[in-house]
Write a protein that holds these residues in place. Structure first.
Motif, PDB file in Angstrom:
ATOM      1  N   TRP A 106      80.749  28.982  51.287  1.00 28.21           N
ATOM      2  CA  TRP A 106      79.910  27.991  51.956  1.00 28.21           C
ATOM      3  C   TRP A 106      78.435  28.229  51.629  1.00 28.21           C
ATOM      4  O   TRP A 106      77.700  27.280  51.327  1.00 28.21           O
ATOM      5  N   ASP A 127      80.706  29.059  62.772  1.00 21.55           N
ATOM      6  CA  ASP A 127      81.690  28.384  61.920  1.00 21.55           C
ATOM      7  C   ASP A 127      82.739  29.312  61.311  1.00 21.55           C
ATOM      8  O   ASP A 127      83.829  28.871  60.974  1.00 21.55           O
ATOM      9  N   PHE A 128      82.386  30.609  61.140  1.00 23.31           N
ATOM     10  CA  PHE A 128      83.288  31.509  60.433  1.00 23.31           C
ATOM     11  C   PHE A 128      83.691  32.739  61.244  1.00 23.31           C
ATOM     12  O   PHE A 128      84.413  33.592  60.755  1.00 23.31           O
ATOM     13  N   ASN A 129      83.179  32.860  62.489  1.00 19.28           N
ATOM     14  CA  ASN A 129      83.481  33.999  63.357  1.00 19.28           C
ATOM     15  C   ASN A 129      83.128  35.331  62.686  1.00 19.28           C
ATOM     16  O   ASN A 129      83.900  36.291  62.712  1.00 19.28           O
ATOM     17  N   ILE A 130      81.945  35.361  62.077  1.00 18.37           N
ATOM     18  CA  ILE A 130      81.481  36.554  61.372  1.00 18.37           C
ATOM     19  C   ILE A 130      80.224  37.074  62.053  1.00 18.37           C
ATOM     20  O   ILE A 130      79.309  36.309  62.353  1.00 18.37           O
ATOM     21  N   ASP A 163      89.354  36.888  54.778  1.00 19.28           N
ATOM     22  CA  ASP A 163      89.436  35.492  54.346  1.00 19.28           C
ATOM     23  C   ASP A 163      88.229  34.692  54.831  1.00 19.28           C
ATOM     24  O   ASP A 163      87.693  33.853  54.107  1.00 19.28           O
ATOM     25  N   GLN A 164      87.809  34.967  56.065  1.00 23.22           N
ATOM     26  CA  GLN A 164      86.640  34.266  56.594  1.00 23.22           C
ATOM     27  C   GLN A 164      85.362  34.703  55.879  1.00 23.22           C
ATOM     28  O   GLN A 164      84.463  33.893  55.676  1.00 23.22           O
ATOM     29  N   GLU A 220      85.353  32.726  52.686  1.00 23.60           N
ATOM     30  CA  GLU A 220      85.009  31.332  52.989  1.00 23.60           C
ATOM     31  C   GLU A 220      83.523  31.174  53.257  1.00 23.60           C
ATOM     32  O   GLU A 220      82.888  30.235  52.790  1.00 23.60           O
ATOM     33  N   ALA A 221      82.973  32.104  54.028  1.00 21.04           N
ATOM     34  CA  ALA A 221      81.548  32.045  54.375  1.00 21.04           C
ATOM     35  C   ALA A 221      80.675  32.198  53.135  1.00 21.04           C
ATOM     36  O   ALA A 221      79.674  31.485  52.979  1.00 21.04           O
ATOM     37  N   GLY A 235      83.957  40.878  59.653  1.00 15.64           N
ATOM     38  CA  GLY A 235      84.911  39.852  60.041  1.00 15.64           C
ATOM     39  C   GLY A 235      86.158  39.937  59.191  1.00 15.64           C
ATOM     40  O   GLY A 235      86.338  40.847  58.393  1.00 15.64           O
ATOM     41  N   ASP A 236      87.010  38.947  59.366  1.00 18.13           N
ATOM     42  CA  ASP A 236      88.251  38.849  58.605  1.00 18.13           C
ATOM     43  C   ASP A 236      87.928  38.596  57.132  1.00 18.13           C
ATOM     44  O   ASP A 236      87.028  37.813  56.815  1.00 18.13           O
TER      45      ASP A 236
END
Length: 134
Positions: free
Chosen positions: A62, A25-28, A54-55, A58-59, A51-52
């Motif tokens: 979540w 879901d977050f590309n992490i 911002d992601q 977000e993660a 990861g990025d």
């Protein structure tokens, strides 16, 4: 960007596939450093996330929305060079080989980037030269 975090799971959140969801879901990428997770018990996990930025944020939001406590992992191993006698006992218990003895000088080398703060070296040190900095 890399970030090391501590997670504390309530009993009901143990079954959530955290690392799968982070990747999908977050590309992490999530590297599990340490974990204590069992059915019907509060779980604890230390993750290194890549990861990025911002992601990553977000993660973490979540995970908090899933009632998982998220905190920055700030602990690290510190070695007092004035107390250390370079005996090498800590190198035998270090699972990541972040502690080694130089084969020429027989002095202790510490690669902080490999350390997972398992704290086995702290109890192995006979002169109490190794501690955990919070």
């Amino acid at each position: 960007m890399k970030k090391r975090i501590n997670l504390t799971f309530p009993k009901r959140a143990i079954s959530i596939p955290i690392t799968y969801r982070l990747a999908k879901d977050f590309n992490i990428a999530a590297n599990i450093i340490r974990a204590q997770v069992a059915p019907n018990k509060v779980g604890k996990m230390v993750l290194e996330l890549s990861g990025d930025i911002d992601q990553l944020e977000e993660a973490m939001e979540w995970m908090r929305s899933q009632d998982i406590e998220v905190s920055q992992h700030g602990r690290e191993i510190v070695i007092d060079d004035m107390v250390c006698v370079d005996c090498g006992l800590c190198t035998g218990v270090c699972p990541t080989e972040s502690l080694t003895l130089d084969p020429k000088t027989f002095q202790l080398n510490f690669l902080r980037s490999r350390c997972v703060v398992c704290e086995q070296c702290v109890t192995a040190c006979p002169v109490n030269a190794i501690a955990v900095n919070l």
